[in-house]
Design a protein around this motif. Structure first.
Motif, short mmCIF file in Angstrom:
data_model
loop_
_atom_site.label_atom_id
_atom_site.label_comp_id
_atom_site.label_asym_id
_atom_site.label_seq_id
_atom_site.Cartn_x
_atom_site.Cartn_y
_atom_site.Cartn_z
N ASP A 175 20.44 -8.95 23.50
CA ASP A 175 21.34 -9.91 22.87
C ASP A 175 20.69 -11.28 22.78
O ASP A 175 20.73 -11.96 21.75
CB ASP A 175 22.64 -10.02 23.66
CG ASP A 175 23.56 -8.83 23.45
OD1 ASP A 175 23.33 -8.07 22.50
OD2 ASP A 175 24.52 -8.68 24.23
N ARG A 225 15.64 -10.27 31.44
CA ARG A 225 15.98 -10.71 30.08
C ARG A 225 14.80 -11.35 29.34
O ARG A 225 14.85 -11.53 28.14
CB ARG A 225 17.15 -11.70 30.12
CG ARG A 225 18.45 -11.10 30.63
CD ARG A 225 19.59 -12.11 30.51
NE ARG A 225 20.86 -11.54 30.94
CZ ARG A 225 21.35 -11.67 32.16
NH1 ARG A 225 20.68 -12.34 33.08
NH2 ARG A 225 22.51 -11.13 32.48
N THR A 255 27.24 -11.92 30.51
CA THR A 255 27.42 -10.58 29.95
C THR A 255 26.32 -10.19 28.96
O THR A 255 26.23 -9.02 28.58
CB THR A 255 28.77 -10.49 29.23
OG1 THR A 255 28.82 -11.48 28.20
CG2 THR A 255 29.91 -10.71 30.20
N VAL A 270 22.90 -9.05 27.55
CA VAL A 270 21.69 -8.37 28.00
C VAL A 270 20.49 -9.00 27.28
O VAL A 270 20.64 -9.82 26.37
CB VAL A 270 21.76 -6.86 27.70
CG1 VAL A 270 22.88 -6.23 28.50
CG2 VAL A 270 21.95 -6.60 26.21
#
Length: 391
Positions: A319, A178, A314, A316
């Motif tokens: 996001d 991430r 949740t 990714v």
């Protein structure tokens, strides 16, 4: 790449070394091309040829060259045609001053050419963007994880002159899924990795790393905030967010807090202004509870992906980076609004962004569609708040 040139029998003169990072500097250097002074009709022909993706006979090209045309003896060469005396009409039509050609015995073909501008970097955005204002600004970013690293990159891309990055953690392998940093920086402090990457990409921004904990090094934070124009906190811990908000308010600075809620279902950005009618983070959360909503702060103490099996992280990377970019925009907009630029006013003080909507959450967190944005106003301080009531 042109690294040197000469005219007729004059000595060869270097063209400068501003493109030292260009990949072509690693190639072989030699006298492989020619340049010709021409009128605008030749470079107009280049525009027409490159638009069609076709060339034309070498004889026609030779007729356009007044002096010095050289026939390719074997193979081919690159030719630059220089038309310094363009008419106003030609300039309006975007006929280039310099065009490039691949010259062979059978024909000439247009070659794309890129000319380094006299002015590089973020200064090229002036006057369409207030570069002069942002280059003077100093922004402190607390927390340089997935959201914070994206925010730091976006702040530099906006033209902020100085970034202070505060985070004690190292970049680890599991962060890469991430984080904005690349695997080559694994093991380094996150702030050091970001300094290398941001200054390489955006040399107009100076990055100062502070590998410290904003809570345990609160005294250093107080000192740092004296020279800071605004604070962006992207830390995912409750204590560090509240501490940063407290320190910023006591220093008279605006703090922008960015995080994700509900294990990554929602992005949230809070702007905390040190104004008498604007409450701190704790006051805002208390107001939500009093209205029958919830305080989502405690869930932030869990690192990403370490919730229960039924509630994994949740969001990714894209996001989280989207939240970071919104936080950077809120930060820049706040700076520019204070500088008197009216088109950078935000519609509220509290933004919610749906990443994976959870409609069953209580208002105001009940967003229903991905990318839906909700703006809320500030709420006043609560009586007795140790952050909002100055002693």
């Amino acid at each position: 790449m042109v690294i040197a040139l000469s005219s007729e029998h004059e000595p060869i003169r270097p063209c400068g070394d501003r493109l030292r990072t260009h990949f072509l500097t690693r190639g072989d250097a030699g006298p492989v091309g020619r340049w010709f002074r021409v009128d605008e009709a030749t470079n107009l022909a280049w525009v027409q040829a490159i638009t069609r993706g076709a060339g034309y006979p070498t004889a026609r090209f030779k007729d356009q060259i007044a002096i010095g045309f050289v026939k390719p003896i074997s193979g081919a060469y690159i030719a630059l045609t220089f038309a310094p005396d363009l008419s106003d009409r030609a300039r309006e039509a975007r006929i280039p001053t310099v065009a490039a050609w691949f010259v062979t015995n059978d024909g000439v073909h247009p070659v794309a050419v890129d000319i380094e501008p006299d002015q590089l970097g973020v200064a090229r955005l002036h006057p369409k963007w207030p570069v002069d204002i942002l280059q003077q600004k100093n922004v402190t970013v607390v927390g340089t994880g997935s959201i914070g690293s994206a925010a730091a990159h976006a702040l530099a891309l906006s033209g902020v002159g100085t970034l202070n990055l505060v985070d004690p953690d190292r970049l680890l392998s599991h962060n890469l899924v991430r984080h904005t940093s690349s695997p080559r920086h694994v093991g380094k402090k996150k702030v050091d990795a970001l300094k290398i990457e941001i200054e390489a990409l955006r040399p107009d921004t100076r990055v100062v790393p502070y590998p410290i904990n904003a809570i345990t090094a609160a005294n250093r934070m107080r000192e740092l905030l004296q020279s800071t124009d605004i604070v962006l906190c992207a830390s995912d811990g409750v204590a560090s967010r509240r501490t940063t908000g407290h320190l910023a308010r006591r220093a008279g600075k605006v703090a922008v807090l960015a995080c994700v809620l509900e294990d990554g279902a929602l992005g949230e950005i809070l702007r905390l202004r040190p104004w008498p009618d604007h409450g701190c983070l704790t006051c805002r959360r208390d107001e939500l509870r009093e209205r029958g909503s919830i305080d989502p702060e405690p869930a932030l103490n869990l690192p990403y992906g370490e919730g229960t099996q039924h509630r994994p992280m949740t969001a990714v990377g894209s996001d989280l980076q989207l939240v970071g970019q919104h936080a950077a925009k809120a930060t820049v907009a706040t700076l520019l609004e204070a500088a008197g630029i009216p088109d950078q006013r935000l519609p509220g003080e509290h933004m919610l962004l749906a990443l994976r909507p959870t409609p069953d959450w209580p208002t105001p967190f009940d967003l229903r569609r991905a990318s839906e944005i909700r703006w809320l106003p500030a709420t006043p301080p609560k009586p007795g708040c140790p952050t909002c009531e100055q002693t």
